[in-house]
Design a protein around this motif. Structure first.
Motif, PDB file in Angstrom:
ATOM      1  N   SER A 153       1.233  13.821   2.197  1.00 53.93           N
ATOM      2  CA  SER A 153       0.286  12.081   2.998  1.00 53.93           C
ATOM      3  C   SER A 153       0.900  10.840   1.433  1.00 53.93           C
ATOM      4  O   SER A 153       0.347  11.445   0.468  1.00 53.93           O
ATOM      5  CB  SER A 153      -1.205  11.810   3.507  1.00 53.93           C
ATOM      6  N   GLN A 154       1.247  10.197   1.663  1.00 53.08           N
ATOM      7  CA  GLN A 154       1.808   9.486   0.967  1.00 53.08           C
ATOM      8  C   GLN A 154       0.083   7.884   0.702  1.00 53.08           C
ATOM      9  O   GLN A 154       0.725   6.846   1.176  1.00 53.08           O
ATOM     10  CB  GLN A 154       3.095   8.501   0.889  1.00 53.08           C
ATOM     11  N   THR A 155      -0.300   8.115   0.226  1.00 55.74           N
ATOM     12  CA  THR A 155      -1.760   7.471  -0.886  1.00 55.74           C
ATOM     13  C   THR A 155      -2.082   7.032  -2.074  1.00 55.74           C
ATOM     14  O   THR A 155      -1.465   7.934  -2.851  1.00 55.74           O
ATOM     15  CB  THR A 155      -2.486   7.704  -0.026  1.00 55.74           C
TER      16      THR A 155
ATOM     17  N   LEU B 221      -1.533   6.033  10.775  1.00 56.69           N
ATOM     18  CA  LEU B 221      -3.151   4.893  10.441  1.00 56.69           C
ATOM     19  C   LEU B 221      -3.996   5.083   9.832  1.00 56.69           C
ATOM     20  O   LEU B 221      -4.107   3.941   9.283  1.00 56.69           O
ATOM     21  CB  LEU B 221      -3.308   4.512  12.025  1.00 56.69           C
ATOM     22  N   ASP B 222      -4.400   6.594   9.789  1.00 58.20           N
ATOM     23  CA  ASP B 222      -5.498   6.221   8.891  1.00 58.20           C
ATOM     24  C   ASP B 222      -4.528   6.198   7.236  1.00 58.20           C
ATOM     25  O   ASP B 222      -5.584   5.757   6.238  1.00 58.20           O
ATOM     26  CB  ASP B 222      -5.818   8.100   9.000  1.00 58.20           C
TER      27      ASP B 222
ATOM     28  N   VAL C   5      -8.056   3.567  17.345  1.00 54.13           N
ATOM     29  CA  VAL C   5      -7.902   4.696  17.205  1.00 54.13           C
ATOM     30  C   VAL C   5      -8.003   6.008  17.129  1.00 54.13           C
ATOM     31  O   VAL C   5      -7.865   6.650  18.062  1.00 54.13           O
ATOM     32  CB  VAL C   5      -5.863   4.447  16.750  1.00 54.13           C
ATOM     33  N   MET C   6      -9.226   5.938  16.442  1.00 48.74           N
ATOM     34  CA  MET C   6      -9.820   6.737  15.879  1.00 48.74           C
ATOM     35  C   MET C   6     -10.718   7.272  17.223  1.00 48.74           C
ATOM     36  O   MET C   6     -11.376   7.829  17.486  1.00 48.74           O
ATOM     37  CB  MET C   6     -10.809   6.914  14.886  1.00 48.74           C
TER      38      MET C   6
ATOM     39  N   MET D 193       2.291   1.899   3.542  1.00 49.18           N
ATOM     40  CA  MET D 193       2.067   1.239   3.983  1.00 49.18           C
ATOM     41  C   MET D 193       2.425   0.690   5.640  1.00 49.18           C
ATOM     42  O   MET D 193       2.593   0.762   7.121  1.00 49.18           O
ATOM     43  CB  MET D 193       0.929  -0.226   3.666  1.00 49.18           C
ATOM     44  N   ALA D 194       3.729   0.433   4.793  1.00 48.32           N
ATOM     45  CA  ALA D 194       4.341  -0.618   5.780  1.00 48.32           C
ATOM     46  C   ALA D 194       5.222   0.537   6.833  1.00 48.32           C
ATOM     47  O   ALA D 194       5.149   0.749   7.857  1.00 48.32           O
ATOM     48  CB  ALA D 194       5.427  -1.322   5.292  1.00 48.32           C
ATOM     49  N   ARG D 195       5.429   1.965   6.567  1.00 49.47           N
ATOM     50  CA  ARG D 195       6.133   2.852   6.820  1.00 49.47           C
ATOM     51  C   ARG D 195       5.161   3.286   8.087  1.00 49.47           C
ATOM     52  O   ARG D 195       5.429   3.928   8.857  1.00 49.47           O
ATOM     53  CB  ARG D 195       7.117   4.034   5.929  1.00 49.47           C
ATOM     54  N   TYR D 196       4.338   3.773   7.595  1.00 44.63           N
ATOM     55  CA  TYR D 196       3.127   4.172   8.238  1.00 44.63           C
ATOM     56  C   TYR D 196       3.094   3.616   9.538  1.00 44.63           C
ATOM     57  O   TYR D 196       3.353   3.748  10.736  1.00 44.63           O
ATOM     58  CB  TYR D 196       1.575   4.619   7.708  1.00 44.63           C
TER      59      TYR D 196
END
Length: 335
Positions: free
Chosen positions: A332-334, A91-92, A120-121, A18-21
């Motif tokens: 994606s790292q979610t 951001l998503d 942003v969207m 989350m911080a990286r994104y």
């Protein structure tokens, strides 16, 4: 007696990403802003092609002409929700991770990231022209800075805080190298005086994009050089976005995970951070510039990727490494 809550590996990974994104979103806005400042009549293609190369995204365009079209590049990074190196995608993913982390983050953090996500969207093509693009980049940067301030003031200082900070610092260091690399991918006039003026303008733009112009001017000589600027961005011990300070602070957070939170397997990431710091300081800056700065920055990015990989292998579940030198993860790292 105080008992520290257990932090699950998937939650540590979620906070890290989350911080990286979010850091990546801010720095993408900085990169786009500085590219636009380099854009001048007759050199538009050169400027936007440099950004595509920095992000390793040449394969996303079928031809050189498409990769150098300003409108196409802007749409790729600011409108395309499927582009892993673009702002909407990053951001998503940050918001998706935040949703899974609701018990660990504050209400204020969650509320602000949702407001930011909606903004942003709603970006459209009309926001990508001229001064509107510069204002858009400023708004994006300020929104991430707002999130950083809210996090600083509301997030509990446990293991989760350490992993959040590690993600932010690794990404910040990587993006500073990319910002510096943009200057070295652009051509300058051959005429000596024109070259001097153009390079001065470029270095000023890079410093401003890194939010380091005023700090640099406090330290630098009136007639500063490329060596001064590169050394400031890579090695300054006090500038928040310098690569060296980011690595030193990452070392400190890893050490706290070892000493205060008693996590095992910290020796590998700490050794990798120490190796990177020594690599950054090993050679005089003049020697680096006399050689190939682009190759040097590539090596720093590889070392940062290895640091992230070392953290992932030590603490997370199924670490999926990102390719060295690429700004976005393979998947994606979610959580």
């Amino acid at each position: 007696m105080r008992v520290e809550p257990v932090l699950l590996a998937r939650d540590a990974e979620g906070l890290f990403w989350m911080a990286r994104y979010l850091e990546r979103v801010e720095n993408l806005a900085r990169l786009i802003d500085v590219v636009q400042s380099f854009e001048s009549p007759g050199r538009e293609a050169e400027s936007w092609t440099a950004l595509v190369a920095i992000m390793s995204d040449q394969h996303k365009f079928e031809s050189y002409d498409a990769a150098s079209d300003p409108d196409a590049v802007k749409r790729l990074y600011l409108l395309d929700p499927t582009n892993p190196t673009g702002i909407p995608f990053c951001l998503d993913n940050a918001r998706t991770n935040a949703r899974t982390l609701r018990p660990l983050i504050s209400t204020e953090m969650w509320r602000q990231i949702n407001v930011f996500h909606r903004f942003v969207m709603r970006i459209d093509t009309g926001d990508l022209d001229g001064d509107r693009l510069s204002r858009l980049c400023t708004k994006i940067k300020e929104s991430v800075q707002t999130h950083t301030g809210i996090t600083e003031g509301t997030m509990y200082r446990d293991q989760g805080w350490q992993f959040y900070q590690l993600g932010r610092l690794v990404e910040r260091a990587d993006q500073t190298t990319r910002l510096l690399d943009i200057k070295y991918r652009l051509l300058v006039p051959r005429d000596r005086e024109a070259r001097r003026v153009t390079e001065l303008t470029m270095w000023n733009a890079v410093l401003r994009a890194a939010a380091g112009y005023h700090a640099f001017k406090r330290l630098a000589r009136a007639e500063f050089s490329a060596e001064d600027v590169a050394g400031f961005l890579l090695r300054d011990p006090s500038f928040p976005r310098s690569v060296c300070l980011s690595v030193r602070r990452a070392e400190s957070h890893l050490d706290e995970l070892r000493r205060i939170h008693h996590l095992p397997h910290t020796s590998g990431p700490i050794e990798q951070a120490e190796y990177l710091r020594e690599f950054l300081l090993d050679r005089p800056m003049s020697d680096v510039l006399e050689g190939d700065l682009h190759d040097y920055l590539d090596r720093v990015q590889i070392q940062l990727s290895e640091l992230a990989g070392s953290i992932g292998r030590a603490f997370f579940r199924d670490w999926k490494p990102e390719p060295a030198g690429v700004a976005a993860p393979l998947q994606s790292q979610t959580m």
